[in-house]
Design a protein around this motif. Structure first.
Motif, mmCIF file in Angstrom:
data_model
loop_
_atom_site.group_PDB
_atom_site.id
_atom_site.type_symbol
_atom_site.label_atom_id
_atom_site.label_comp_id
_atom_site.label_asym_id
_atom_site.label_seq_id
_atom_site.Cartn_x
_atom_site.Cartn_y
_atom_site.Cartn_z
ATOM 1 N N VAL A 99 44.701 -85.855 -8.484
ATOM 2 C CA VAL A 99 43.553 -86.731 -8.668
ATOM 3 C C VAL A 99 44.019 -88.185 -8.544
ATOM 4 O O VAL A 99 44.922 -88.616 -9.243
ATOM 5 N N THR A 100 43.413 -88.914 -7.650
ATOM 6 C CA THR A 100 43.751 -90.321 -7.480
ATOM 7 C C THR A 100 42.466 -91.134 -7.446
ATOM 8 O O THR A 100 41.362 -90.594 -7.324
ATOM 9 N N LEU A 101 42.628 -92.422 -7.523
ATOM 10 C CA LEU A 101 41.477 -93.322 -7.505
ATOM 11 C C LEU A 101 40.686 -93.181 -6.206
ATOM 12 O O LEU A 101 39.468 -93.354 -6.193
ATOM 13 N N LEU A 102 41.374 -92.841 -5.118
ATOM 14 C CA LEU A 102 40.718 -92.754 -3.822
ATOM 15 C C LEU A 102 39.810 -91.536 -3.686
ATOM 16 O O LEU A 102 39.050 -91.434 -2.717
ATOM 17 N N GLY A 158 44.403 -89.711 -18.540
ATOM 18 C CA GLY A 158 45.484 -90.496 -17.968
ATOM 19 C C GLY A 158 44.936 -91.586 -17.071
ATOM 20 O O GLY A 158 43.754 -91.599 -16.723
ATOM 21 N N ALA A 159 45.798 -92.507 -16.687
ATOM 22 C CA ALA A 159 45.382 -93.637 -15.863
ATOM 23 C C ALA A 159 45.241 -93.231 -14.401
ATOM 24 O O ALA A 159 45.997 -92.403 -13.904
ATOM 25 N N THR A 170 41.636 -104.847 -10.639
ATOM 26 C CA THR A 170 40.527 -105.247 -9.770
ATOM 27 C C THR A 170 40.102 -104.099 -8.868
ATOM 28 O O THR A 170 38.905 -103.857 -8.657
ATOM 29 N N LEU A 171 41.080 -103.352 -8.352
ATOM 30 C CA LEU A 171 40.781 -102.225 -7.474
ATOM 31 C C LEU A 171 39.977 -101.152 -8.194
ATOM 32 O O LEU A 171 38.949 -100.677 -7.690
ATOM 33 N N ILE A 172 40.423 -100.763 -9.381
ATOM 34 C CA ILE A 172 39.700 -99.714 -10.098
ATOM 35 C C ILE A 172 38.331 -100.206 -10.529
ATOM 36 O O ILE A 172 37.351 -99.453 -10.524
ATOM 37 N N VAL A 280 41.584 -85.038 -16.883
ATOM 38 C CA VAL A 280 41.093 -83.687 -17.070
ATOM 39 C C VAL A 280 40.387 -83.167 -15.827
ATOM 40 O O VAL A 280 40.530 -82.023 -15.464
ATOM 41 N N SER A 281 39.628 -84.003 -15.160
ATOM 42 C CA SER A 281 38.865 -83.548 -13.992
ATOM 43 C C SER A 281 38.452 -84.747 -13.172
ATOM 44 O O SER A 281 38.728 -85.886 -13.515
ATOM 45 N N LEU A 282 37.779 -84.458 -12.073
ATOM 46 C CA LEU A 282 37.255 -85.524 -11.228
ATOM 47 C C LEU A 282 35.972 -86.118 -11.783
ATOM 48 O O LEU A 282 35.480 -87.096 -11.256
#
Length: 284
Positions: A99-102, A158-159, A170-172, A280-282
């Motif tokens: 799982v990533t920010l993208l 988690g982050a 700023t991105l997040i 935990v999840s998306l």
């Protein structure tokens, strides 16, 4: 109709009977779609992904085919349409990637044009109340920080960013505002809550729309998170009702997620919060 009906002309009696029948059909469609989506989320809460997918697929299919027969319920079906679609896209993503920010632009991005088109079709203004959004924006920061701290204590995610540098924060913030916050507030508050208000009245619509919003957090597997998200949805719904500002609730939602998945996990000790765990999840 009772006692008064015997004094009404036949034409008026038929009109009252037709209105009563139409209301029952409207309530039936709303209850049916709400029940299917809620049932799917209950399955998901207990880890049964396959039946959850099937129920959401049935809800999506009904939203598409019911208007062919029940033309007067088309508006209701349009208001519900993107909820099961969002979930099917969300749950249908491959689970073998980290799982990533993208992930969030990939999941939410395709829903933006669809949501905007449905909003336009339902005469929902996206830009209304922008002055309230700007005027109240400074209050959104402390309010979101407090609400996010409560939610963080429940799920301790988690982050989604590696550091708390200005660039990463700023991105997040941009991702959570432009994608997550905007899409979810558009779907649940601007489209669903607003449409249901026309059929049920404000208070019932507020509770139905935001009960579904709370249930959509079932993938965390934490009952308190479902309750908290539902209460949070009520707060957003009340703000939206009295400011008519999609911008403001989007800012509130986006900032909350920025704290929840960015700032707090990397600085939990500094804020007196529990140590962060894994995402935990998306589901935001």
């Amino acid at each position: 109709m009772g006692f008064l009906s015997q004094w009404l002309p036949a034409q008026d009696k038929f009109a009252l009977a037709g209105a009563s029948r139409l209301r029952l059909i409207n309530l039936g469609v709303i209850a049916g779609l709400t029940g299917l989506i809620s049932g799917a989320e209950v399955f998901l809460f207990y880890g049964h992904v396959d039946p959850a997918l099937w129920l959401h697929a049935v809800a999506l299919l009904l939203c598409l085919i019911l208007p062919l027969k029940l033309t007067e319920q088309t508006t209701i079906c349009k208001a519900f349409l993107l909820l099961p679609l969002f979930r099917l896209v969300n749950l249908g993503m491959p689970i073998f990637f980290n799982v990533t920010l993208l992930w969030y632009p990939i999941i939410y991005g395709p829903l933006i044009p669809a949501g905007v088109l449905i909003a336009k079709d339902l005469a929902v203004s996206i830009t209304a109340g922008w002055r309230y959004g700007i005027l109240l924006a400074p209050l959104a920061i402390p309010l979101s920080a407090v609400m996010s701290a409560i939610e963080f204590s429940i799920i301790t995610p988690g982050a989604l960013i590696p550091t708390d540098s200005v660039f990463e924060v700023t991105l997040i913030a941009l991702v959570m505002l432009l994608f997550v916050g905007f899409v979810e507030e558009l779907l649940y508050r601007a489209i669903l809550q607003r449409t249901l208000t026309e059929y049920l009245g404000f208070i019932p619509a507020l509770f139905v729309a935001n009960a579904l919003f709370g249930l959509m957090h079932s993938a965390y597997g934490e009952p308190l998170e479902i309750v908290f998200a539902g209460v949070l949805g009520l707060v957003y719904g009340i703000f939206y009702r009295y400011t008519d500002s999609l911008l403001y609730v989007t800012v509130l939602h986006g900032l909350l997620n920025t704290f929840l998945f960015g700032i707090y996990p990397l600085n939990s000790a500094a804020f007196g919060l529990p140590f962060a765990g894994e995402v935990v999840s998306l589901v935001p």
